[in-house]
Design an enzyme around this catalytic site. Structure first.
Site, short mmCIF file in Angstrom:
data_model
loop_
_atom_site.label_atom_id
_atom_site.label_comp_id
_atom_site.label_asym_id
_atom_site.label_seq_id
_atom_site.Cartn_x
_atom_site.Cartn_y
_atom_site.Cartn_z
N ASP A 98 0.93 -1.17 0.11
CA ASP A 98 0.10 -0.06 0.00
C ASP A 98 0.72 1.37 -0.17
O ASP A 98 2.02 1.08 0.31
CB ASP A 98 -0.91 -0.05 1.22
CG ASP A 98 -1.78 1.24 1.40
OD1 ASP A 98 -2.32 1.65 0.39
OD2 ASP A 98 -1.70 1.59 2.44
N ASP B 165 -0.13 5.09 0.92
CA ASP B 165 -0.43 6.20 2.13
C ASP B 165 -0.40 5.30 3.51
O ASP B 165 -1.30 4.41 3.55
CB ASP B 165 -1.52 6.75 1.93
CG ASP B 165 -1.55 7.65 0.67
OD1 ASP B 165 -0.89 8.79 0.76
OD2 ASP B 165 -2.20 7.09 -0.44
N ASP C 5 -1.70 -0.69 5.75
CA ASP C 5 -1.85 -0.23 7.37
C ASP C 5 -3.51 -0.43 7.74
O ASP C 5 -3.85 0.16 8.64
CB ASP C 5 -1.42 1.30 7.27
CG ASP C 5 -2.26 2.14 6.57
OD1 ASP C 5 -2.45 1.68 5.44
OD2 ASP C 5 -2.94 3.16 7.17
#
Length: 251
Positions: free
Chosen positions: A19, A21, A183
């Protein structure tokens, strides 16, 4: 701290999908400022940083929809806010955004530790692909990744496995030899839906969502991503020997 819920052999991993961000980069301030600029543009009050950060992860349209109040918001208002957000963010995406300390070292370790053969690495984000690619390149991360795909690269976004399946196909790697790192629950669910292994990071934007979608391995620091996937990794964190069904990789 590294916590292993379901151990896998790091030597078997040939593809690592990240991922963007909250995983590779800390883009919090630029996203917050861009969302609040869009809200002010359409006459809405600014939102607190933490609230906006909690909305990140499912793509720009959903981000703006959430900032405006959710599913009941008028579609025309969402479109107006989204248009301004994208325009503003395009110009301000690198004002404050940085690579998390330790990420470059982890990427180097991961790339060079697969039994002497370089691993393949890619980015799969729900952020639009053009700013994603621009950020990756501007921050010096482009050399690590064979592919950078965004939320508008395919007909669907994460957690649909379409993007992950495409990367597996293009890299010539089977799902059981790939891992996704992210995240939020969106990343973990993407990995599960694609039959891949999963690593969750708690230093990002949405660690609270990982409680509902436990990853196979959970790490607290960027450096630990490299430790988990390094050739000598022994998963020194606590391990659940008999994980509950929601911890298991779906195939």
């Amino acid at each position: 701290m590294i916590r292993t819920l379901r151990a896998f052999d790091p030597h078997s991993i040939k593809l690592v999908i990240f991922d963007l961000d909250g995983t590779l980069i800390d883009s919090r301030l630029d996203l917050v400022h861009s969302v609040n600029a869009a809200l002010r543009h359409i006459g809405r009050a600014a939102l607190p940083d933490d609230v906006i950060a909690s909305y990140v992860g499912d793509g720009a349209p959903i981000l703006i929809q959430r900032a405006l109040g959710g599913d009941t918001v008028d579609e025309a208002l969402v479109r107006k806010g989204l248009e301004f957000f994208l325009s503003y963010y395009r110009e301000h995406k690198l004002d404050h955004t940085t690579v998390y300390p330790g990420i470059a070292e982890s990427l180097t370790a991961i790339q060079n530790s697969a039994n002497g053969a370089p691993r393949k690495m890619a980015v799969l984000t729900n952020k639009p692909v053009k700013p994603s690619q621009a950020i990756v390149d501007a921050l010096g991360l482009g050399k690590f990744f064979s592919h950078v795909y965004g939320g508008n690269s395919f007909a669907t976004k994460k957690p649909d496995p379409e993007g992950a399946h495409k990367l597996l196909e293009e890299c010539g790697v089977r799902a059981e030899h790939a891992v996704i790192v992210g995240d939020s629950h969106t990343d973990i669910e993407t990995g599960r839906n694609a039959g891949m292994w999963t690593i969750g990071v708690t230093y990002g934007f949405a660690p609270h969502t990982l409680a509902d979608a436990p990853p196979d391995v959970l790490v607290d620091r960027p450096q630990e991503v490299g430790e988990v996937l390094s050739a000598g990794s022994s998963f020194n964190g606590p391990s659940l020997k008999d994980p509950s069904p929601e911890h298991k990789r779906l195939s």
